[in-house]
Design an enzyme around this catalytic site. Structure first.
Site, PDB file in Angstrom:
ATOM      1  N   LYS A  11      28.818  20.689 -19.717  1.00  0.00           N
ATOM      2  CA  LYS A  11      29.992  20.311 -19.992  1.00  0.00           C
ATOM      3  C   LYS A  11      29.974  19.175 -18.917  1.00  0.00           C
ATOM      4  O   LYS A  11      30.182  19.372 -17.690  1.00  0.00           O
ATOM      5  CB  LYS A  11      30.905  21.244 -19.851  1.00  0.00           C
ATOM      6  CG  LYS A  11      32.456  20.965 -20.287  1.00  0.00           C
ATOM      7  CD  LYS A  11      32.185  20.864 -22.147  1.00  0.00           C
ATOM      8  CE  LYS A  11      33.057  21.827 -22.713  1.00  0.00           C
ATOM      9  NZ  LYS A  11      32.746  21.949 -24.273  1.00  0.00           N
ATOM     10  N   THR A  74      28.750  25.610 -23.722  1.00  0.00           N
ATOM     11  CA  THR A  74      29.597  24.766 -22.706  1.00  0.00           C
ATOM     12  C   THR A  74      30.670  24.836 -22.591  1.00  0.00           C
ATOM     13  O   THR A  74      31.601  24.801 -21.623  1.00  0.00           O
ATOM     14  CB  THR A  74      29.257  23.285 -23.171  1.00  0.00           C
ATOM     15  OG1 THR A  74      30.073  23.041 -24.370  1.00  0.00           O
ATOM     16  CG2 THR A  74      27.874  22.925 -23.795  1.00  0.00           C
ATOM     17  N   ASP A  75      31.269  25.482 -23.692  1.00  0.00           N
ATOM     18  CA  ASP A  75      32.965  26.038 -23.324  1.00  0.00           C
ATOM     19  C   ASP A  75      32.625  27.049 -22.340  1.00  0.00           C
ATOM     20  O   ASP A  75      34.088  27.165 -21.336  1.00  0.00           O
ATOM     21  CB  ASP A  75      33.478  26.561 -24.744  1.00  0.00           C
ATOM     22  CG  ASP A  75      35.106  26.686 -24.438  1.00  0.00           C
ATOM     23  OD1 ASP A  75      35.802  25.607 -24.431  1.00  0.00           O
ATOM     24  OD2 ASP A  75      35.421  27.847 -24.391  1.00  0.00           O
ATOM     25  N   PHE A 176      24.125 -16.477   5.190  1.00  0.00           N
ATOM     26  CA  PHE A 176      22.786 -16.068   4.624  1.00  0.00           C
ATOM     27  C   PHE A 176      22.045 -17.394   4.602  1.00  0.00           C
ATOM     28  O   PHE A 176      22.084 -18.413   4.074  1.00  0.00           O
ATOM     29  CB  PHE A 176      22.934 -15.678   3.029  1.00  0.00           C
ATOM     30  CG  PHE A 176      21.883 -15.084   2.398  1.00  0.00           C
ATOM     31  CD1 PHE A 176      21.060 -14.169   2.840  1.00  0.00           C
ATOM     32  CD2 PHE A 176      21.282 -15.838   1.228  1.00  0.00           C
ATOM     33  CE1 PHE A 176      19.939 -13.734   2.145  1.00  0.00           C
ATOM     34  CE2 PHE A 176      20.171 -15.411   0.776  1.00  0.00           C
ATOM     35  CZ  PHE A 176      19.579 -14.426   1.243  1.00  0.00           C
ATOM     36  N   ARG A 193      30.232 -17.438   5.022  1.00  0.00           N
ATOM     37  CA  ARG A 193      30.529 -17.418   3.622  1.00  0.00           C
ATOM     38  C   ARG A 193      31.478 -15.731   3.587  1.00  0.00           C
ATOM     39  O   ARG A 193      31.820 -15.290   4.483  1.00  0.00           O
ATOM     40  CB  ARG A 193      29.302 -16.850   2.794  1.00  0.00           C
ATOM     41  CG  ARG A 193      28.640 -15.891   3.205  1.00  0.00           C
ATOM     42  CD  ARG A 193      27.291 -15.513   2.500  1.00  0.00           C
ATOM     43  NE  ARG A 193      26.505 -14.106   2.686  1.00  0.00           N
ATOM     44  CZ  ARG A 193      25.684 -13.454   1.871  1.00  0.00           C
ATOM     45  NH1 ARG A 193      25.282 -14.067   0.817  1.00  0.00           N
ATOM     46  NH2 ARG A 193      25.301 -12.414   2.374  1.00  0.00           N
ATOM     47  N   VAL A 244      23.105  -8.926   3.386  1.00  0.00           N
ATOM     48  CA  VAL A 244      23.511  -7.610   2.934  1.00  0.00           C
ATOM     49  C   VAL A 244      22.477  -6.657   3.203  1.00  0.00           C
ATOM     50  O   VAL A 244      22.799  -5.349   3.551  1.00  0.00           O
ATOM     51  CB  VAL A 244      23.832  -7.586   1.245  1.00  0.00           C
ATOM     52  CG1 VAL A 244      24.253  -6.135   0.918  1.00  0.00           C
ATOM     53  CG2 VAL A 244      24.770  -8.491   0.776  1.00  0.00           C
ATOM     54  N   GLN A 245      21.121  -6.890   2.994  1.00  0.00           N
ATOM     55  CA  GLN A 245      20.278  -6.112   3.388  1.00  0.00           C
ATOM     56  C   GLN A 245      20.260  -5.390   4.814  1.00  0.00           C
ATOM     57  O   GLN A 245      20.214  -4.287   5.000  1.00  0.00           O
ATOM     58  CB  GLN A 245      18.888  -6.721   3.066  1.00  0.00           C
ATOM     59  CG  GLN A 245      18.340  -7.082   1.808  1.00  0.00           C
ATOM     60  CD  GLN A 245      18.799  -8.232   1.248  1.00  0.00           C
ATOM     61  OE1 GLN A 245      20.078  -8.843   1.400  1.00  0.00           O
ATOM     62  NE2 GLN A 245      18.098  -8.793   0.238  1.00  0.00           N
ATOM     63  N   ASN A 271      26.819  -7.628  -4.749  1.00  0.00           N
ATOM     64  CA  ASN A 271      27.055  -8.852  -3.537  1.00  0.00           C
ATOM     65  C   ASN A 271      27.943  -9.718  -4.707  1.00  0.00           C
ATOM     66  O   ASN A 271      27.774 -10.357  -5.621  1.00  0.00           O
ATOM     67  CB  ASN A 271      25.702  -9.783  -3.302  1.00  0.00           C
ATOM     68  CG  ASN A 271      26.394 -10.844  -2.240  1.00  0.00           C
ATOM     69  OD1 ASN A 271      27.356 -10.876  -1.901  1.00  0.00           O
ATOM     70  ND2 ASN A 271      25.267 -11.645  -1.784  1.00  0.00           N
ATOM     71  N   HIS A 273      29.955 -12.562  -5.764  1.00  0.00           N
ATOM     72  CA  HIS A 273      30.100 -13.849  -5.212  1.00  0.00           C
ATOM     73  C   HIS A 273      31.559 -14.812  -5.274  1.00  0.00           C
ATOM     74  O   HIS A 273      32.168 -14.345  -6.231  1.00  0.00           O
ATOM     75  CB  HIS A 273      28.984 -14.639  -5.958  1.00  0.00           C
ATOM     76  CG  HIS A 273      27.599 -14.276  -5.719  1.00  0.00           C
ATOM     77  ND1 HIS A 273      27.005 -13.911  -4.553  1.00  0.00           N
ATOM     78  CD2 HIS A 273      26.828 -13.619  -6.917  1.00  0.00           C
ATOM     79  CE1 HIS A 273      25.739 -13.227  -5.162  1.00  0.00           C
ATOM     80  NE2 HIS A 273      25.612 -13.163  -6.170  1.00  0.00           N
TER      81      HIS A 273
HETATM   82  O1  URC Z   1      22.824 -11.028   1.550  1.00  0.00           O
HETATM   83  C1  URC Z   1      22.209 -11.650   0.612  1.00  0.00           C
HETATM   84  N1  URC Z   1      21.009 -11.063   0.238  1.00  0.00           N
HETATM   85  C2  URC Z   1      20.334 -11.646  -0.707  1.00  0.00           C
HETATM   86  O2  URC Z   1      19.196 -11.215  -1.052  1.00  0.00           O
HETATM   87  C3  URC Z   1      20.883 -12.788  -1.505  1.00  0.00           C
HETATM   88  N2  URC Z   1      20.333 -13.459  -2.384  1.00  0.00           N
HETATM   89  C4  URC Z   1      21.427 -14.643  -2.575  1.00  0.00           C
HETATM   90  O3  URC Z   1      21.534 -15.336  -3.570  1.00  0.00           O
HETATM   91  N3  URC Z   1      22.572 -14.449  -1.796  1.00  0.00           N
HETATM   92  C5  URC Z   1      22.136 -13.203  -1.090  1.00  0.00           C
HETATM   93  N4  URC Z   1      22.762 -12.513  -0.057  1.00  0.00           N
END
Ligand code: URC
Length: 318
Positions: A11, A74-75, A176, A193, A244-245, A271, A273
């Protein structure tokens, strides 16, 4: 020839609310959505009925031979969820998910695994006249707490906790640059940014032998959730993010360092934008680079950056 190669049933979207009437006259509430999925063995455990032998534990027979005798409806699963919620605490959700999982695996000899997913919805106590209100709550954000517990006969209980839909933004303090460039690259480098994402993170606990072992670490579940949330927000805010990575990796490392019973941490970060808008066509308005103030938030496409960081040198200890 056809062969059933995957079978789970249960469920989904069981909505559940529980009130706690506290001794001091205040009330606390929990609202959650539960999904239960059962799995059964396909080959063993035959029983005899009349003169006929049939595979009692063969859940797949409900699929291939229309034999419903093995089906825990499931009930029934939904009703069980409500009964277990009445008889047990529903917090922390890791404990409640484990209670449900262990119940199905231990109650039915032909059910060998139970997958439980819980989404906890936010109800935050109101402050009224400067004081916490005894019984009124509001939703201060769509962020949810997640749990997935898998109880598997003979293999203990695996618990994964998480957080989802925590929307964050920083207006500066993110860059970046230095990324690979070739004839397909148009993106300019940036040293300043906007960074915005909707956080989804999960942390996998060491495998618990049984429900009794889950019970020994109950206070850790709420503490880990609070720590993961705080680490996510503080790292996001304080770190001058080069990508971000890198930022998400730092979050994972800190959560692993904070709680030794966690084996692995994963993040999935869109991400989101925000594009600069060139307004120079209108009377030479300056709105790019250091003069940028008005931006166009983008719905899609968005970057999607994911990682899992695992504890080095083997599994964690309790
Ligand atoms: O932090 C980021 N990682 C990316 O891999 C990436 N690629 C992108 O176009 N902008 C960003 N920003």
């Amino acid at each position: 020839m056809a062969e059933l190669s995957y079978a789970r049933y249960g469920k989904d979207n069981i909505r559940l609310y529980k009130v706690y009437r506290n001794a001091d006259g205040t009330q606390s509430v929990v609202e959650m959505t539960v999904c239960i999925l059962l799995e059964g063995d396909i080959e063993t455990s035959y029983v005899t009925s009349s003169n006929q032998s049939y595979p009692r534990s063969n859940i797949t027979f409900s699929y291939t031979k229309a034999d419903n005798s093995v089906v825990v409806a499931t009930d029934t699963q939904k009703q069980t969820c409500y009964i277990l919620a009445k008889q047990n605490p529903v917090t922390p959700p890791e404990l409640f998910a484990s209670i449900i999982g262990e119940h199905f695996v231990s109650t039915y000899s032909h059910i060998h695994a139970c997958h439980v997913n819980i989404i906890v919805h936010k109800w935050t106590r109101m402050t009224v006249d400067g004081k916490p209100h005894p019984h009124s709550f509001f939703r201060d954000g769509e962020e949810t707490r997640l749990v997935e517990a898998v109880a598997r006969e003979g293999h203990g209980i695996q618990v994964k906790s998480g957080i989802k839909d925590l929307l964050v933004l920083k207006s500066t303090g993110s860059a970046f640059y230095g990324f690979h460039r070739d004839e397909y690259t148009q993106l300019p480098e940036t040293w300043d940014r906007i960074l915005s994402t909707s956080v989804e993170a999960h942390w996998q606990w060491k495998t618990f032998a049984d429900l009794a072992e889950v019970k020994t670490v109950v206070p850790k579940f709420d503490a880990a959730f609070e720590a993961a949330r705080t680490i996510t927000m503080e790292t996001f805010a304080k770190e001058k993010s080069p990508s971000v990575q890198n930022t998400m990796y730092l979050m994972c490392e800190q959560i692993l360092a904070k709680e030794s019973s966690i084996d692995a941490v994963s993040y999935s970060l869109p991400n989101k934008h925000y594009f600069e808008i060139d307004l120079s066509w209108h009377k030479g308005l300056k709105n790019t680079g250091k003069d940028a103030e008005v931006y166009a938030p983008q719905s899609n496409p968005n970057g999607l950056i994911q990682c899992t960081v695992t504890r080095k040198g083997g599994k964690s200890k309790l």
